[in-house]
Structure formats: structure tokens, C-alpha cells
Design a protein around this motif. Structure first.
Motif, mmCIF file in Angstrom:
data_model
loop_
_atom_site.group_PDB
_atom_site.id
_atom_site.type_symbol
_atom_site.label_atom_id
_atom_site.label_comp_id
_atom_site.label_asym_id
_atom_site.label_seq_id
_atom_site.Cartn_x
_atom_site.Cartn_y
_atom_site.Cartn_z
ATOM 1 N N ALA A 256 -52.880 15.918 -3.336
ATOM 2 C CA ALA A 256 -52.343 17.239 -2.999
ATOM 3 C C ALA A 256 -51.423 17.761 -4.100
ATOM 4 C CB ALA A 256 -51.587 17.155 -1.669
ATOM 5 N N ALA A 257 -50.580 16.904 -4.654
ATOM 6 C CA ALA A 257 -49.664 17.344 -5.706
ATOM 7 C C ALA A 257 -50.418 17.751 -6.963
ATOM 8 C CB ALA A 257 -48.670 16.226 -6.033
ATOM 9 N N THR A 258 -51.523 17.073 -7.267
ATOM 10 C CA THR A 258 -52.331 17.458 -8.423
ATOM 11 C C THR A 258 -52.849 18.880 -8.270
ATOM 12 O OG1 THR A 258 -52.978 15.172 -8.862
ATOM 13 C CG2 THR A 258 -54.403 16.907 -9.736
ATOM 14 N N ALA A 259 -53.338 19.211 -7.086
ATOM 15 C CA ALA A 259 -53.840 20.568 -6.850
ATOM 16 C C ALA A 259 -52.734 21.601 -7.021
ATOM 17 C CB ALA A 259 -54.447 20.653 -5.450
ATOM 18 N N LEU A 260 -51.553 21.327 -6.499
ATOM 19 C CA LEU A 260 -50.456 22.286 -6.600
ATOM 20 C C LEU A 260 -49.986 22.452 -8.050
ATOM 21 C CD1 LEU A 260 -48.382 21.246 -3.459
ATOM 22 C CD2 LEU A 260 -49.729 23.325 -3.747
ATOM 23 N N LEU A 261 -49.910 21.358 -8.787
ATOM 24 C CA LEU A 261 -49.441 21.446 -10.171
ATOM 25 C C LEU A 261 -50.455 22.135 -11.073
ATOM 26 C CD1 LEU A 261 -47.802 17.922 -10.587
ATOM 27 C CD2 LEU A 261 -46.630 20.125 -10.561
ATOM 28 N N VAL A 262 -51.733 21.835 -10.904
ATOM 29 C CA VAL A 262 -52.753 22.463 -11.741
ATOM 30 C C VAL A 262 -52.783 23.972 -11.512
ATOM 31 C CG1 VAL A 262 -55.243 22.636 -12.128
ATOM 32 C CG2 VAL A 262 -54.159 20.400 -11.965
ATOM 33 N N LEU A 263 -52.618 24.396 -10.288
ATOM 34 C CA LEU A 263 -52.668 25.821 -9.966
ATOM 35 C C LEU A 263 -51.313 26.504 -10.107
ATOM 36 C CD1 LEU A 263 -55.100 25.728 -6.918
ATOM 37 C CD2 LEU A 263 -55.607 26.251 -9.308
ATOM 38 N N GLY A 264 -50.329 25.812 -10.683
ATOM 39 C CA GLY A 264 -49.051 26.441 -11.006
ATOM 40 C C GLY A 264 -48.126 26.655 -9.828
ATOM 41 N N ARG A 265 -48.173 25.804 -8.819
ATOM 42 C CA ARG A 265 -47.315 25.951 -7.637
ATOM 43 C C ARG A 265 -46.228 24.874 -7.638
ATOM 44 N NH1 ARG A 265 -49.678 29.495 -4.014
ATOM 45 N NH2 ARG A 265 -51.048 30.841 -5.253
ATOM 46 N N GLU A 266 -45.487 24.777 -8.745
ATOM 47 C CA GLU A 266 -44.443 23.763 -8.841
ATOM 48 C C GLU A 266 -43.319 24.005 -7.840
ATOM 49 O OE1 GLU A 266 -45.568 25.497 -11.370
ATOM 50 O OE2 GLU A 266 -46.334 24.146 -12.930
ATOM 51 N N ARG A 267 -42.955 25.271 -7.645
ATOM 52 C CA ARG A 267 -41.847 25.571 -6.721
ATOM 53 C C ARG A 267 -42.216 25.242 -5.287
ATOM 54 N NH1 ARG A 267 -41.373 28.925 -10.970
ATOM 55 N NH2 ARG A 267 -39.274 29.302 -11.787
ATOM 56 N N ALA A 268 -43.457 25.484 -4.914
ATOM 57 C CA ALA A 268 -43.900 25.107 -3.571
ATOM 58 C C ALA A 268 -43.854 23.594 -3.404
ATOM 59 C CB ALA A 268 -45.310 25.637 -3.320
ATOM 60 N N LEU A 269 -44.253 22.857 -4.427
ATOM 61 C CA LEU A 269 -44.195 21.401 -4.343
ATOM 62 C C LEU A 269 -42.763 20.915 -4.265
ATOM 63 C CD1 LEU A 269 -45.588 18.679 -4.402
ATOM 64 C CD2 LEU A 269 -45.652 18.824 -6.907
ATOM 65 N N LEU A 270 -41.862 21.554 -5.000
ATOM 66 C CA LEU A 270 -40.453 21.174 -4.925
ATOM 67 C C LEU A 270 -39.918 21.355 -3.511
ATOM 68 C CD1 LEU A 270 -37.848 20.302 -6.367
ATOM 69 C CD2 LEU A 270 -37.430 22.717 -6.877
ATOM 70 N N GLY A 271 -40.293 22.464 -2.846
ATOM 71 C CA GLY A 271 -39.864 22.663 -1.470
ATOM 72 C C GLY A 271 -40.411 21.602 -0.536
ATOM 73 N N ALA A 272 -41.644 21.156 -0.778
ATOM 74 C CA ALA A 272 -42.217 20.116 0.080
ATOM 75 C C ALA A 272 -41.537 18.770 -0.129
ATOM 76 C CB ALA A 272 -43.714 19.996 -0.205
ATOM 77 N N LEU A 273 -40.918 18.561 -1.279
ATOM 78 C CA LEU A 273 -40.251 17.290 -1.561
ATOM 79 C C LEU A 273 -38.797 17.264 -1.113
ATOM 80 C CD1 LEU A 273 -41.629 16.586 -5.150
ATOM 81 C CD2 LEU A 273 -42.346 15.523 -3.010
ATOM 82 N N VAL A 274 -38.302 18.366 -0.577
ATOM 83 C CA VAL A 274 -36.903 18.418 -0.153
ATOM 84 C C VAL A 274 -36.560 17.332 0.866
ATOM 85 C CG1 VAL A 274 -35.227 19.824 1.128
ATOM 86 C CG2 VAL A 274 -36.526 20.824 -0.757
ATOM 87 N N PRO A 275 -37.415 17.017 1.857
ATOM 88 C CA PRO A 275 -37.032 15.946 2.804
ATOM 89 C C PRO A 275 -36.734 14.610 2.154
ATOM 90 C CG PRO A 275 -38.878 17.209 3.674
ATOM 91 C CD PRO A 275 -38.657 17.678 2.273
ATOM 92 N N LEU A 276 -37.302 14.364 0.962
ATOM 93 C CA LEU A 276 -37.030 13.085 0.306
ATOM 94 C C LEU A 276 -35.595 12.982 -0.180
ATOM 95 C CD1 LEU A 276 -40.276 12.571 -1.799
ATOM 96 C CD2 LEU A 276 -39.731 11.706 0.478
ATOM 97 N N ALA A 277 -34.874 14.104 -0.200
ATOM 98 C CA ALA A 277 -33.458 14.038 -0.574
ATOM 99 C C ALA A 277 -32.658 13.189 0.415
ATOM 100 C CB ALA A 277 -32.869 15.444 -0.658
ATOM 101 N N GLY A 278 -33.220 12.944 1.590
ATOM 102 C CA GLY A 278 -32.553 12.046 2.540
ATOM 103 C C GLY A 278 -32.422 10.628 2.033
ATOM 104 N N ALA A 279 -33.087 10.302 0.921
ATOM 105 C CA ALA A 279 -32.955 8.961 0.364
ATOM 106 C C ALA A 279 -31.636 8.759 -0.348
ATOM 107 C CB ALA A 279 -34.106 8.698 -0.611
#
Length: 504
Positions: A256-279
């Protein structure tokens, strides 16, 4: 680290100008004047000689020597030859127009296209076009996006922090903690598959067909996720089932991350990774297992849903494309993903502070600045190509730019390694030999990415694979193998990328 491994879409290049051909006279002129009535004679009669001869007409002017066809060709190609920085560029133009050596020998009296190109290059004065004005906006505008990509490459590492208590096994293999083998096997499989898939999708983007790129990702991402899951399950030992399940989620995230990065959706991927900040609190406090699992599932679900939304254009019937680039062309990129991924893993499974998890984090975070420096090298080389007048001057300038960009990257990598070591709880300061080993890995990685960006991916993949194989067979030879790979890649880069024709 995502499966895209920092590929960028290629840009469409300008086509070479066609060489106009001089028209040839189809029919020769009639040199015989028609007979007039005074020239006719009646049979049996004889014309009397003239008493006064008519004055001779003015003789035709001497046309002089025939024009040299090479001068005519130089005049037609004046604009292209004047902007060339090496005769090989002119030879490439002549050959692309279909000029054979026989035609060149008969028409221009030269042995082949290279000899003709050298004569044209010598006859035409160098007149390079003025450099294009820099785009409006801040000079470091592209740096922000590259840093964002580096951040989304590194944030998934927090998932391992959250999942660490869930993956702890009783018995490890090959001197590694329990559950490490299926995780590494699944990750490497995902890197190889998604690197090749990214190249194919970026090729479609370079052709201007975004729906076809989405179609390629939609078709190739699910098999990649299944391949990573299957490999992790196949190598999992008894008691490593939780690690294999996590590896399945890891494979799905990489796709899934490969698809988002190739199509230029880095900011959307960053938002999806926000829950990992709980680490972050997990570095100091013990979090409940349900909370750890919930944060991991939330991030994975968000990434998968966003990728599905982005890939919807690939479902259209018109997104099938025109056959597409050959699939075999993407294989070297997958092999480079395997070689570079193994080098990073060898840096991460060490027992020293810098060669351990901190080294992997530093390398992953450095990919953002590395990507920006790759763009800087490309941009500076194109600027020198427009302003310099000889191939020797360009080689000197390109070599200087290469040293500057590589030195800047190693400086950033050193700073990140020191920062990660200082911020990592309980980590001592790195020793100089360990830091040098990390810089060797970074040198090999950056030079390999540079060669990949210029299409010389097969050589980069071969060198990285050989170095990784040497480290796998003899772990004690790790620094020597990595240093040898860095040296070979440096030689390849200097040989290939200081030539003007490599940047056309």
C-alpha cells in the motif's frame, strides 16, 4: 522503509532533430537547341558560306568549384552542432537519421559517422543556449518534499517498537532474537517486488499515462503482499507464529505504501502513520498489549484504505495501457532492491550501537536528503551542460559536483547517526570504526541510487549483490566487502556520469 526505494519518474526527453535532405534534380536539362528554319537544307542543295560571321554570344560565367556537401550539412545542422558538447552527440544524431557508413563515404568522403561528426563539430562554433531561469519559489522548495519522504520511510520503524513485546520468542536462530528471521525474509521479499513494481509504474508515469500506472500498481501490489506473507510463513519456526502474522501485515503495508509514494501521496501516507506515534511513550513505559495492537491495526487499515482510494482510476477499462514497457526491464531494479536491502540489513543486525537499530534508523532518515542531493546533482550537471564549451571542462565540473553531493550526504548521515545514538535510550556513543563502517554503507547506497537514476542499474545491482553475498558468507568481512563495493561504485560513477552524453 517503503518498497519504492526512492525511485523517481523519468521525464520525457526532446526528440532529435531530423536531418533534411537536399533535393536532387530528377531530369537533366536539355542542352540541345531546337533547329530553326535557317538550319534546314533542301536535299541536293548546298548552303553558301557566310561572308560575315555572326558575333559569338557572351560566354557563360564560370560557376566555380562545386559546393562542398559537408558545408551544406553543417549549415543545416548548425543549431544542434553549436549546442553539442562532444562529437558523439552529433554522431548519435547522424546515426538516428539513418546515415550509413557507405552513404557517408560516397556523399561526404568520410570513413564513418564518427569521423563526419568530428568534422562537423570542428567547423561549427560553439554557441550554447543561455541557462534557463530557475523556477520561482524558494531554492530549497524540493527539499521539504524529500525530507517528508525520508520521514515516511523511517516512521514505520516505530511499528517494531510497538510490536516488540508481542513478537518476543523463546529461541532465536543465527544469533538473532526470536521472530527476526521471518520478519527479515518478508521485508526483503517486499523490497525486491515493490522496487521492480515501482519502476514499471514510474515508466507509465513518464509516458504520461497515470491511469495505466495505477493499473500496474493495482495489478502488482496484491501479488507482492502475498509473496511477502508466503515467504515469512515458509521460514517461520515453531513459536514464531506472531512474528509471521506481523510479517503479513508488514507485506500489506509495503504494497500500500508503494502505491501511495509512486503516485505522490506522501502527505496522505504521513497521516496514516500518525497512530504509530504512540510508540514514543513505549520507550519509557510499558503499554498494554491491546493498545499496542490497536495502534498497529489503525495505521495499517488507514494506509490500505488510502491506497485503495488512490488506485481507483486503475479499475477503468481504458487504464489497461498500450502493452506497456517490457517487464524484464524492471528486473534489474528489483535486484538492486535486493542488494541494497541486504546491505542495510547487515548494518542493522550488528551488535554495536551504530551497527544496530540506530544505524538502520539513520540510514532510513537520510534517504530524504539523499534524494534531494540526487536531484541537485542532476540539476547542476544540466546547468553545466548548457554553459561549458568543452567536454574536458564538463568532466571537471561534473566530478566536482559529484564529490560535493556525496560529501554532503555523508555529513548528513553522520549527524543523523550521532543524533539517533544520543536520543536512543541507554545507547552509548558510537566508536569511530563503527561510524566509518556506516559511512561505507551510506556511500555504496547513495552511489548505487545515483547510478540507478541514470539507468546504470544493472552494474549497481551486481556490485551490491556481490557485497551482500560476501557479508552473508563471511560476516567478519563486512567492512571490507562494503568498502570494496563503495570503491567499485565510485569508479563506475566517475566513468559513466562525467561524460556529457550521459546527461542528454
Amino acid at each position: 522503509m517503503s518498497g519504492s526505494l526512492w525511485l523517481k519518474p523519468p521525464k520525457e526527453g526532446d526528440t532529435l532533430p531530423a536531418i533534411p535532405r537536399p533535393r536532387r534534380e530528377d531530369a537533366p536539362k536539355d542542352t540541345h537547341a531546337p533547329k530553326g528554319p535557317d538550319t534546314e537544307r533542301t536535299p541536293g542543295t548546298q548552303r553558301a558560306p557566310d561572308t560575315e560571321s555572326a558575333p559569338d554570344p557572351d560566354p557563360a560565367p564560370d560557376p566555380g568549384p562545386a559546393p562542398d556537401p559537408l558545408d551544406e550539412l553543417a549549415e543545416r545542422l548548425d543549431g544542434f552542432v553549436a549546442a553539442a558538447v562532444h562529437p558523439d552527440e552529433v554522431a548519435a544524431l547522424l546515426e538516428s537519421d539513418g546515415m550509413t557508413d557507405d552513404h557517408i563515404r560516397l556523399t561526404y568522403g568520410r570513413a564513418d559517422s564518427f569521423a563526419l561528426a568530428e568534422d562537423l563539430y570542428a567547423r561549427v562554433e560553439r554557441r550554447h543556449p543561455a541557462p534557463q531561469a530557475p523556477p520561482a519559489g524558494p531554492r530549497f522548495g524540493g527539499l521539504a518534499n524529500c525530507l517528508l519522504r525520508g520521514l515516511v520511510f523511517a516512521l514505520p520503524g516505530l511499528a517494531y517498537v510497538l510490536a516488540a513485546p508481542l513478537l518476543a520468542g523463546e529461541h532465536g536462530r543465527y544469533g538473532l532474537p526470536g521472530g527476526t528471521v521471518p520478519l527479515l525474509a518478508g521485508a526483503v521479499t517486499g523490497w525486491v517486488w515493490n522496487q521492480a513494481l515501482s519502476h514499471r509504474a514510474y515508466t507509465w508515469l513518464g509516458l504520461g499515462d497515470r491511469p495505466a500506472a495505477a493499473r500496474a500498481l493495482l495489478t502488482g501490489a496484491p501479488p507482492g503482499a502475498l509473496a511477502g506473507t508466503g515467504v515469512a510463513l515458509a521460514v517461520a519456526a515453531p513459536g514464531e507464529t506472531p512474528a509471521a502474522v506481523f510479517a503479513a501485515g508488514q507485506a500489506l503495508y509495503l504494497a500500500a505504501a508503494t502505491a501511495l509514494l509512486v503516485l505522490g501521496r506522501e502527505r496522505a501516507l504521513l497521516g496514516a502513520l500518525v497512530p504509530l506515534a504512540g510508540a514514543v511513550p513505549a520507550f519509557r513505559w510499558d503499554l498494554p498489549d491491546p493498545l499496542r495492537t490497536g495502534l498497529l491495526l489503525a495505521s495499517l487499515t488507514a494506509t490500505t484504505v488510502l491506497a485503495a482510494l488512490v488506485l481507483r482510476p486503475g479499475l477503468r477499462r481504458s487504464a489497461a495501457g498500450r502493452g506497456g514497457p517490457p517487464r524484464a526491464a524492471s528486473l534489474p531494479y528489483g535486484l538492486f532492491g535486493l542488494g541494497s536491502g541486504l546491505l542495510v540489513l547487515h548494518a542493522g543486525v550488528g551488535t554495536t550501537p551504530v551497527s544496530g537499530a540506530g544505524a538502520v534508523v539513520a540510514l532510513t532518515l537520510s534517504m530524504g536528503p539523499a534524494e534531494w542531493l540526487l536531484h541537485r546533482f542532476r540539476g547542476e550537471s544540466l546547468a553545466r551542460l548548457r554553459t561549458l564549451t568543452t567536454a574536458r571542462e564538463f568532466r571537471r565540473a561534473a566530478a566536482g559536483t559529484l564529490v560535493l553531493c556525496l560529501g554532503s550526504y555523508l555529513t548528513v548521515l553522520t549527524a543523523l547517526a550521532l543524533a539517533v545514538t544520543l536520543l536512543w535510550p541507554g545507547a552509548p556513543r558510537p566508536a569511530l570504526p563503527h561510524l566509518l563502517a556506516l559511512l561505507l554503507v551510506g556511500t555504496a547506497l547513495w552511489l548505487g541510487l545515483l547510478l540507478q537514476a541514470f539507468g546504470a542499474v544493472l552494474g549497481a545491482a551486481t556490485v551490491c549483490l556481490l557485497a551482500a553475498a560476501a557479508q552473508t558468507a563471511l560476516p567478519a568481512a563486512g567492512p571490507a566487502a562494503t568498502g570494496g563495493a563503495a570503491a567499485v561504485l565510485a569508479v563506475l560513477t566517475c566513468v559513466l556520469l562525467v561524460r556529457p552524453t550521459a546527461h542528454r
